[in-house]
Design an enzyme around this catalytic site. Structure first.
Site, PDB file in Angstrom:
ATOM      1  N   GLY A   1      -7.138  -5.684  -5.092  1.00 31.98           N
ATOM      2  CA  GLY A   1      -7.367  -5.587  -3.656  1.00 31.98           C
ATOM      3  C   GLY A   1      -6.357  -6.440  -2.908  1.00 31.98           C
ATOM      4  CB  CYS A   2      -4.919  -6.139   0.482  1.00 35.75           C
ATOM      5  SG  CYS A   2      -6.415  -5.715   1.399  1.00 35.75           S
TER       6      CYS A   2
END
EC number: 1.2.1.38
Lengths: 349, 349, 349, 349
Positions: free
Chosen positions: A148-149
């Site tokens: 995930g970012c």
């Protein structure tokens, strides 16, 4: 040439993958699928691609995907796990940009994503694609769960304090105050995302809990090889009226031992061979625009109090936080230079 | 390798040149000058360049510039003309991104730029760098006057109606309603340019007259080989609260002859071999974000009335409107593929 | 106190009406309806209203609406005409902010809005609510068709040249190049409206035709009392990455007679008693931010060529272009000071 | 009518004061001064004021200011203290929106503002104008130091935990992660503030220390009546690409005692009679746009861990964080309803 398939090319990670892969010296994008847009030229949807590709969206056809060397899933959560086993069996590598292969803890996955995992065996053998921290495993992987970012910023921001170290920080009092541009929410028609609801506005969101929290906790446990030490991590995401960009401000309590360490040197040394992680001079302020469109992540440290370390971490959420890191992983998996196709300089202004 | 010097690297055209040239396969940027920042690393001023160059600003030293194969002037108006003659004499080519070599009419130049031209002879032999229209001359040129951003959109938007044609339009009733992002005004500390004066705001500017008006008129005369036919062209620029991007909406009255012509086919044919000009299907709406960061210009036509043609032209003012076109010209001047270093796809979203 | 009902309070014109009417000295907002949100507190949907009202949305109930002195329809097109007749019969005045009572030409209405008009008799007796031009009729009206935002700028921008005048301009060559902030498109969940598709972007839209075109043409015919003279008006709207604000740049060809007139004086005189129309000095540039949140419209003229007049007209599309003008009309209809509730100064910066 | 003078009306707090005071029922703005713009109409500088005032800037003349009932200083730091003594002696009240009367600790003042305080006696008798916390003193005050924007959010965000309480939180581990729109930096021509350097960008700033830190510490000491307990407070401001708006995310460690308290009830009770402070339901997310242009501050609490409280505080930095609070204080000082002139509803969207 590496033959590439992209499943779910109508979102922002999809078009970002295309921007990078259509210019990649060793890649041929062969298939691009969409549930809803089959038959449409991708350049008719994303006008930035006019003149760069004649690709059309097609329906998802697993037999065709098996002809690819690697398939990227730029889909909603839960799609990649439907097809990963079959693709791997056919010798096709899988890189999932959604969450299907991010969490080893099945309970957490089912809890946060509201669905059962359908291929736990593949999950177990999959590799978490935080490139800088798992490089050797990624080279051998058949299935990658692309991080995930937000978790990318937190892991790279904290890794030097945790990996091969112990006792430098209080692991139970970490606070992550994170800020993201709107593209992090994807390309979806919803009232909350329209221009007039977001421009000239700032707010926290996800205060009732965010799916990236369990991913961060599990990842920090793996990095530090310390179980159960990060449960109390506080993670508060905020929404910034900008298109791309993410900044995490991380607050850490240093132990006595940590206070005596030259932390700037520790970070610089930790990342000295990394092409995509930039440790800036102490007291710098990484700006998100400095990495706009680039597969780079910048870190700066400062010490407002002797016992308190503040770590600032900036990236483009769609590049190092998604599509760029996915390409970086692909390069490793196919034994080519890790930076291939990722040398672009950020767009400033 | 082509050895490149950049004079005046602290503005936005300067940093944009660096973004393109540092990734150009046949270029070595050797010198970067600044009146005010000598000794400073350019990456300390523009953090997007961290890790991509160790270049430092130096004082302008003509002897050093003469060692370069080509020198770009990304300076205020009036600098290039001070040095062009000497550089050319030394065999160094010159590409000026300011206005010193855009207008052949000296009176107009002096009138609009408030200075006397110091090398009218060099000016006479210089070539106006609108690549698609002057390609053969550019290949032979020693000095290039790189076009203004607005004039680029107007010329490429009107050329198919004017070049080698006559009698298709009323040349005296052209209206150009143009809109530009704020970066078109450069990187200057002035009250009118601060964030809070421009965000969430829209206005016309330059209503008392804009320097690009005489450039447009002279250029259209050259394209059409008709003198004195464009004096009454109306040009109204507006300021858009965005960083990059330019859209010109051009209104043209068609003659009887023009009304009978298949104008869509005319445009498509005119640009059929151009890699950086995209004629979209009729009734399309080119968006500035479709060319953000890319050396591309998109055109679309529509006909709200039989006698009225509306031409929409979009580009990134810093790329096709400035630095990108300058690199395109350099490539031609050195006999390499015109697209070298300019293949990047626009950043969307 | 005037008892007010608002039908359709979940859009931006609805919340803007509330912002104005909750502070109006002679108004009590009694009913607020929504098809989808009945039972919800409006302040839970629009947090700016927290502390200012306890109003809840209710289902549309015509019997209740009849108890109001006036009902505003801030609904999609086609709703007001369903209820206008019944309300008028009960002595309740109607102000429609949608298009049901804007066009007297039924064929045009049905053509552009894709529905049959259900109360042509009421339509015939309704009054077009461009306040400054129809003030006396509005005072007597039972049903008001509140003008579209773009048509408001064009009518007030051109009225001094047309009303009680003839022969000043060529009525068949008018060009309106219009620009609007995103709120003009309303509050709707659609992909085209999300932040990431509009920020840092500029484009034309509606090039295939816009519903405000027939409204503009009909209105100019009425103002000038000249039928069939404005059919060839060109109207090209553009979308600006800002929340509120609208600027129309209007290009007009002056006749010999028009060229000899002192047009600045003509405009100043025409609007000398108007509190909400500001004729700026010649060559000014009205900025949309100068009217942000205010019921004001600013006009400036300039003459780039003797025969060409450029008229710049700025307003806040949600205030003078919608809710503000509706309140202005209500004030007239109830015989109170026209400016009541509309004295707020624009928000700058 | 209260006769008002404004010293330094060319900045954003100046124009915001005018927006509020020109509509204030009991105020007459008599004098507006500017060092640089004397003789200019303020409406020529701020076009939003066209039609609302004929005021011209004049030179600062203390004799004239003495004729006013109250003088606001919307100046750089260090101006108000030059004139406060003389004005007070003449019976004119003073409200300083800069920092001259914010810090009682002279050493801190001189340290952070780089100048000596010239009227320490007046300072000692001045009152810190955080209205909700010092209301009774403000009513009697002759000189008000209007709080900084960040300190306003922190004080109102923490006051219920500190005022008349003890032992609820660990006072030495407070973290304030604050975010401000660009107008917080004022109206100044500097490169760092131009549109193209701030749009689509996010960053921390002031990491080497910010002037609001000592103000926050001193204020919290006063609220809690505990000296030396807040020295280790961490304050990290960030810059948001928006015009107005401020959000502080405050992280607090609860003691055992604090964990057992119903904190939501504590906050609601503490502010139950306050018209400008809104305690939202638990787990709400206050948005800055909900207070755009309004003299309001919204607070929400949530508890991600039993021992950790997160306090979200939103305001418009120019209103409750500056000019609005100043007017609120003026109203108290002159014995009129505290809300006079401050009832405007925020502009949404």
């Amino acid at each position: 040439m590496i033959s590439v398939g992209i499943v779910g090319g109508t979102g922002y990670t999809g078009v970002e993958l295309l921007r990078l892969l259509l210019r990649h010296a060793h890649v041929q994008v062969s298939i691009l699928t969409s549930r809803t847009e089959a038959g449409k030229r991708v350049a008719d949807m994303f006008p930035s691609l006019r003149g760069h590709t004649e690709l059309e969206f097609s329906d998802l056809n697993v037999e065709q995907l098996k002809q690819c060397d690697v398939v990227f899933f730029a889909t909603p959560h839960g799609v990649a796990m439907q097809h990963a086993e079959e693709l791997v069996a056919a010798g096709t590598k899988v890189i999932d940009l959604a969450a299907d292969f991010r969490l080893q803890n099945l309970e957490q996955f089912e809890n946060w994503y509201g669905m059962q995992h359908v291929c736990p065996t593949v999950l177990k053998s999959s590799v978490y694609g935080l490139t800088e921290l798992n490089r050797e495993k990624i080279k051998q992987a058949e299935v990658i769960g692309n991080p995930g970012c937000y978790p990318t910023t937190v892991q790279l921001g904290l890794a030097p304090l945790l990996k091969g170290q112990s006792g430098l920080i209080n692991t139970q009092s970490i606070i992550v105050d994170a800020k993201s541009g709107v593209s992090g929410a994807g390309r979806k028609a919803s009232l909350g995302m329209i221009y007039t609801e977001n421009a000239d506005n700032f707010k926290a969101y996800g205060v009732a809990g965010h799916r990236h929290h369990p991913e961060i906790v599990e990842a920090l446990e793996n990095i530090s090889e310390q179980q159960g030490q990060f449960d109390q991590l506080i993670f508060v995401p905020h929404l910034v009226p900008m298109i791309r960009g993410m900044l995490s401000t991380i607050y850490v309590d240093l132990t006595e031992q940590g206070q005596q360490k030259d932390l700037q040197a520790l970070y610089e040394d930790f990342y000295k061979n990394e092409r995509f992680v930039d440790v800036m001079p102490a007291n710098s302020s990484p700006e998100t625009r400095s990495v706009r469109g680039a597969n780079e992540l910048r870190i700066a440290l400062y010490r407002p109090q002797p016992s308190k370390l503040v770590i600032l971490v900036a990236q483009d959420n769609l590049v190092k936080g998604a599509a760029g890191q996915a390409v970086q992983n692909m390069n490793l998996m196919f034994g080519i230079d890790e930076a291939t196709g990722l040398e672009g300089i950020g767009l400033l202004p």
